[in-house]
Structures are given as C-alpha cells and as structure tokens.
Scaffold this motif. Structure first.
Motif, short mmCIF file in Angstrom:
data_model
loop_
_atom_site.label_atom_id
_atom_site.label_comp_id
_atom_site.label_asym_id
_atom_site.label_seq_id
_atom_site.Cartn_x
_atom_site.Cartn_y
_atom_site.Cartn_z
N ALA A 54 -2.25 -3.57 -2.00
CA ALA A 54 -1.95 -2.16 -2.29
C ALA A 54 -0.96 -2.04 -3.44
N VAL A 55 0.05 -2.92 -3.50
CA VAL A 55 1.02 -2.88 -4.58
C VAL A 55 0.37 -3.22 -5.92
N ARG A 56 -0.52 -4.21 -5.90
CA ARG A 56 -1.20 -4.57 -7.15
C ARG A 56 -2.07 -3.41 -7.63
N ALA A 57 -2.68 -2.72 -6.65
CA ALA A 57 -3.57 -1.61 -7.02
C ALA A 57 -2.78 -0.38 -7.48
N ALA A 58 -1.58 -0.17 -6.94
CA ALA A 58 -0.78 1.02 -7.29
C ALA A 58 0.66 0.60 -7.53
N PRO A 59 0.95 -0.11 -8.62
CA PRO A 59 2.29 -0.66 -8.86
C PRO A 59 3.38 0.39 -9.05
N ASP A 60 2.99 1.61 -9.37
CA ASP A 60 4.00 2.64 -9.61
C ASP A 60 4.12 3.64 -8.47
N ASP A 61 3.57 3.30 -7.32
CA ASP A 61 3.62 4.21 -6.17
C ASP A 61 4.82 3.84 -5.30
N PRO A 62 5.87 4.67 -5.27
CA PRO A 62 7.07 4.33 -4.49
C PRO A 62 6.81 4.31 -2.99
N PHE A 63 5.83 5.09 -2.54
CA PHE A 63 5.59 5.17 -1.09
C PHE A 63 4.94 3.90 -0.57
N VAL A 64 4.07 3.30 -1.38
CA VAL A 64 3.48 2.02 -1.01
C VAL A 64 4.58 0.96 -0.90
N ARG A 65 5.46 0.96 -1.89
CA ARG A 65 6.50 -0.07 -1.91
C ARG A 65 7.51 0.11 -0.76
#
Length: 633
Positions: A54-65
C-alpha cells in the motif's frame, strides 16, 4: 471517508468501484483496506507485507503510513513505527489522527529512547491546538511535563483533562502530584481531599494527603487523616509508622512512642522502625535507650550514616566522649578504605567537633590540623570547616594572633566579619578599623557579616544602623531581619524588636529561630504567655531535639504556673544539653516550685560550675537561700 467506506463494502461483495458509480479508487486503496482487515483479524505478518504494498502504491498518503505505523507498533517494531509516523506527520503536519498516533508511538519509546519524549510532547502540543477536547493528549502532556520536571505546565494540562473527565482517579492523582511539585500545596490538598472523600479506602491517596499536610507543617492534621483510615487499615505497619512520625514531628513524644513501640515489637528486625524509635528517644534526650536501639544495627563494616550519627550523639550525651571518638575513627578508616572520601572527611570533622565540645582541646586541634594538612584527599569544604574549628578553639583560649591567622586563611565574608571581631577584642583597633572600612565598602554579604560582628561585640548602635541599611536595599533578607530584631532586643528595644520579628514571621511563618526568640522574649517579659508558649511550641515541633527550644517551652510553662509540666520539659532540655548553665538554672527554679529542693540545689550547683564569676552570683544566692531554708543540704 464516505467513498472509502463504500469502496470497502463493494470489495467485500466482490464488486468493483465502477458498479457504485463512484470514481476509480485511489492508488493503494485496496491493499490499504486489505491490510487493515488482516490486522483486525490478527494476521499481522500478512498485514505488514500488504501495508508495504500500500505504501509503494500511495507513497504520499499520510493515512496509509499512519495506519502502517500503528501496526508496526502493535508488533513491537517501535523504531520502524516511529519512522513511518514521522513520514505521515511530514505529509499531514496538522492532521489530528496522525498527531495522536505519532504521540502514542513516541510515548511508548521513551524508556528506550529519551529523545522520543520531545517528539511526543511536540505531537500532543500540536494536537490540542486543533483538537482541544482530546482527553488523551491532555493526560499525555501532563505526564510528559511531570517527567521533564515542569509541574507548572503539567498542572493546567491535567486541570483541562479533569474538566473533560471529572473525578477520574488516575487524572486526579496526576493533578494532585503536579500541584504538589509546583508548590501549590493548598490546591493539591483540595484535590486530594475530594479523592479521599470519593474513595475512603484508597490508602495511597490518604498517604499522599498526609504527606502534603506534613509538608505544610500541619503534622497533627496529617496524623488525624491517617488515624481516620478504615478500621481494617489501621493495623497497616506503614500507616502506623507514618502516624508515629507525624506525632514526633508535632512534638508529641509520648503519643509517638505509644505508636512506635508496639510496631517495633511486631517487627523487631526492621531497621527503619528502630531508627524511628531511636529518633523519638533522642528527641527526649534518652541517650542510653538510643544506644540500645541502634546497637543491633552496628554490625556492618561501614555503619549507615543515620545510625552512626545517633550512636555518636548518644555516646556524647552519656559523657562517653572517648568512646565516641574511637567509633568515629574506626568508621572514618573504613570509609576511606572504601574510597568514600567525602564521607570520611565529614566524619573526621565530626570527630574534631566532638573532641572540642567534650573539652579535649589538644585532641580537637590535632584532628582539625590533620584535615587542613590532608592534601588531595581532603575536600575544600572539609578544609574550610576544619579551619573554623581551629579558629574557634583559638578564640576560646584568647589566642588572638592564631585566631586571626586561621581566619585569614578562610576566604569568606563570614570569616572576615569574625576576624574583625577578633581584632577588636584583642585591642588591635587600627587593623580593626581598616577591615571595617573594607567590609563596609564590600558586598551585601560582607556588610551583613560586619553587622553580625558588631552585634556580637555588643556595639548595637553600629549593628542596627548597618542592618537597617541592608534591609532598605533588600527588605526580604531573612538573615538581615533576624539580625536586626535580635540586636534591637539585646539593646533593650523590645517593642521595636518584636515589630521586626513579626515582620519576619509574616513572610516566613516557619522560621524556628524567630519563633523561639520572640516567644522567649515574651515569656521573660510575662506578656501574653499562652500566645508566647504557642510560638515556642511551633519551634519545638520543627526541631524537637533542640535543647534551647525545649528549654524555652519549659520556662514558659514555669512562668504560666504549670510546674510539673515545666519540670518534665526542662529535664528533657537538660538531657539534650547537659552543659548549659541557663537550662540548669531554669530546671532548678522549676524543681523549687514543685518542692524538690535537693534536686534543685544539684541543678544550681551544676549551673554554677559552668558559669563565670559574674554570671554565677545569682546562682550562689539561690544555693545560699536553699541552704538557709534547710530544704537542701
């Protein structure tokens, strides 16, 4: 959030987002939701690998991180969790959910990495700006501020938490602690009393309230709080011990003994209880009892300092000065062998002082000189104190030149003031005047030392003038105000002296020397005796082993017409300080009042042996009157 919830529902049914009519899913949405679901089911390893996707797919998403950071913290990977949370914070610096999780993770890392405390504090401080009703953040900030030694910041944070969750025991306990550490004891007392009222069986709260009251000098109130515990808790050894301590601190020796003795009987091997009972006996001047109580604690090669101090004091009180010195020497050697240089120095000084007080002048000088010449193994403080002992011994035998030489080696305002006094007493007026001019032009401490020296020389006009100038510049000077009040009293200006003592006590209500001085002045003058006795009683409560304070109290009851009580107190004072002529004369007067004339004469004769020719005239007359009366042979 609505779109994400709908997407979750569609995927759960095996449908695509197109079937919902919503726009296409953001990159990484599916692995993110799947990782969340896997984590919820306890499949943590799979959830972690899915979060990586998920992080690789959306590296700029703070909620994923931040969600990934929570999972990493859950599996114990706190360092990685902190890094992931920091990235989420970079992407969404003011997002409450991100700040909350970052703060939690940083708090969990504090023990291993103290620097994490700063991260946690920053996260929670930022969080309460945007989310002022976030209870967890206020509690965490209170804990963080306390850990950083900033109770003045912790108290308002915990006050906010208390308003959000009234009466929560954990919050109220932290709030009371913060108020105590911030010095707001009265506010802390209000919180603690409310806690105790809500939970009377909370012994920890009862103890905390009692400690607070004791810190305020309200020892009887502290004991009453402890004594009000539920019946099943009154047998608690710790509660009984604390009650005995508070009674001792309040000056109620009989009540303190009544609590401590049965407790020691129940726990005869408890060293702390032995020391407690020994402290009570010491305050009563019962030296043999003190020695018997501490003897079982003397088996160690290096005796603990409180035990050693009591042993030495007891031996002194029993007149066994040589035995006290032998013990001190043995323990000093053991401390030095153990590498405890400061402790060994301290004990060497104490031995020199014991010898001096016991009249062993040559031995005292030898010991003090050995400290002065001790080289690198002697601390600067020890050497300074040894020089003071040598100077005082020289002054006692009126060896003025030696006294001046020793005082010259001491570079302090107090030593300079004492040197001025010695020069005056020796008749060296020229040198004395030169030194006086230097002290007058010096610092406030030097001027204060000069004023005190003038007072000792009974040059009261000069002393009073200097004290007044100092107080004009620094009205809050405790030492200056006390010196002025004492000089006024000694110059027969009692009304002015009382006014100064009252000013001092208004600002410093627990200054025991002033309480005793003012109380004794009024007792001697026969003014408002009950109120004067109350002043001295407060001094005795703060220092129950102080012979001068106990003497003042006994003399007050003698003047009040309560001779039996006076005798008990004056006997105690005489046990605490057996070589004080004033105490012994007071005891003799009280014994006459109760009709014990043989013991009165013995007290007068001991006082006469300690007095000079002039001071002894009144004592000789009292002894002669007893002899003529036939009441004492």
């Amino acid at each position: 959030m609505v779109r994400i919830l709908l997407a979750t529902a569609c995927w759960a049914l095996g449908l695509g987002l197109a079937a919902t009519g919503l726009p296409a899913a953001e990159p990484g949405a599916y692995p993110f939701l799947l990782a969340e679901a896997l984590g919820g089911e306890g499949a943590l390893e799979e959830a972690e690998s899915t979060f990586d996707e998920a992080v690789r797919a959306a590296p700029d998403d703070p909620f994923v991180r931040i969600a990934y950071a929570e999972l990493l913290a859950r599996v114990g990977k706190l360092s990685e969790a902190a890094e992931m949370a920091a990235e989420a914070r970079r992407l969404a610096p003011s997002e409450p959910g991100v700040l909350l999780v970052q703060g939690r993770i940083a708090m969990a890392r504090v023990e291993r990495d103290p620097q994490s405390r700063r991260t946690a504090r920053d996260a929670f401080e930022q969080l309460v700006v945007g989310a002022p009703e976030e209870l967890e953040a206020w509690i965490a900030l209170g804990q963080l501020y306390l850990a950083e030694g900033q109770p003045a910041l912790a108290a308002p944070a915990l006050e906010k938490a208390s308003r959000l969750r009234p009466g929560a025991p954990m919050i109220e306990g932290l709030r009371a602690r913060a108020l105590v550490e911030a010095g707001d004891l009265k506010a802390a007392e209000v919180v603690q009393r409310a806690q105790l009222e809500a939970s009377p069986s909370r012994l920890d709260v009862r103890f905390a309230l009692a400690e607070n009251l004791s810190s305020q000098g309200r020892h009887l109130a502290a004991e009453e709080i402890l004594a009000a515990a539920p019946a099943e808790q009154l047998r608690s050894p710790e509660l009984r011990r604390r009650r005995a301590i508070e009674q001792l601190l309040d000056g109620n020796l009989e009540e303190s003994v009544a609590l401590a003795e049965p407790l020691l009987h129940d726990y005869p091997d408890n060293a702390a209880l032995r020391l407690l009972l020994a402290s009570i006996r010491q305050a009563n001047g019962e030296w043999q009892a003190v020695l018997e109580l501490v003897t079982p604690l003397l088996a160690r090669s290096v005796i603990p300092e409180p035990v050693l101090s009591m042993q030495l004091r007891a031996l002194q009180g029993l007149g066994r000065v040589e035995d006290a010195l032998e013990v001190a020497d043995s323990q000093r050697e053991a401390l030095a062998a153990a590498g405890q240089v400061i402790e060994a120095n301290t004990l060497a000084l104490e031995a020199a002082q014991i010898a001096a007080e016991g009249g062993l002048v040559v031995d005292a000088e030898r010991r003090a000189q050995a400290i002065v010449e001790g080289g690198g193994e002697v601390t600067a403080a020890a050497r300074s104190n040894a020089l003071w002992i040598l100077a005082d011994l020289a002054i006692d035998r009126q060896d003025w030149s030696t006294a001046v030489r020793r005082l010259t080696e001491l570079e302090s305002p107090g030593a300079a003031g004492r040197r001025y006094e010695v020069l005056r007493r020796s008749g060296n007026v020229v040198s004395a005047r030169a030194l006086r001019r230097a002290l007058e032009a010096g610092s406030g401490d030097e001027q204060l030392a000069l004023a005190e020296a003038e007072s000792r020389l009974e040059r009261f006009d000069e002393a009073i003038a200097i004290f007044r100038e100092l107080l004009a510049a620094d009205p809050g000077s405790l030492r200056g105000r006390f010196g002025l009040a004492a000089a006024l009293e000694r110059s027969r200006s009692q009304e002015a002296s009382e006014a100064e003592f009252e000013k001092l006590l208004a600002a410093n209500p627990d200054h025991a020397p002033s309480l005793n001085y003012l109380g004794y002045m009024r007792i001697e003058a026969g003014q408002a005796l009950p109120a004067a006795i109350d002043l001295v009683t407060r001094a005795v409560r703060m220092d129950p082993s102080n012979a001068a304070y106990v003497d003042s109290l006994g003399w007050g009851f003698h003047r009040l017409g309560q001779p039996e009580r006076a005798v008990r107190l004056l006997e105690r004072a005489a046990r605490l300080e057996s070589a004080d002529a004033t105490i012994l004369e007071h005891l003799g007067d009280a014994l006459v009042s109760v009709g014990d004339l043989p013991r009165a004469r013995a007290a007068y004769e001991r006082a006469l042996a300690l007095s000079g020719r002039v001071e002894g005239r009144g004592l000789s007359a009292k002894i002669e009157r007893l002899h003529r009366s036939g009441g004492a042979s």
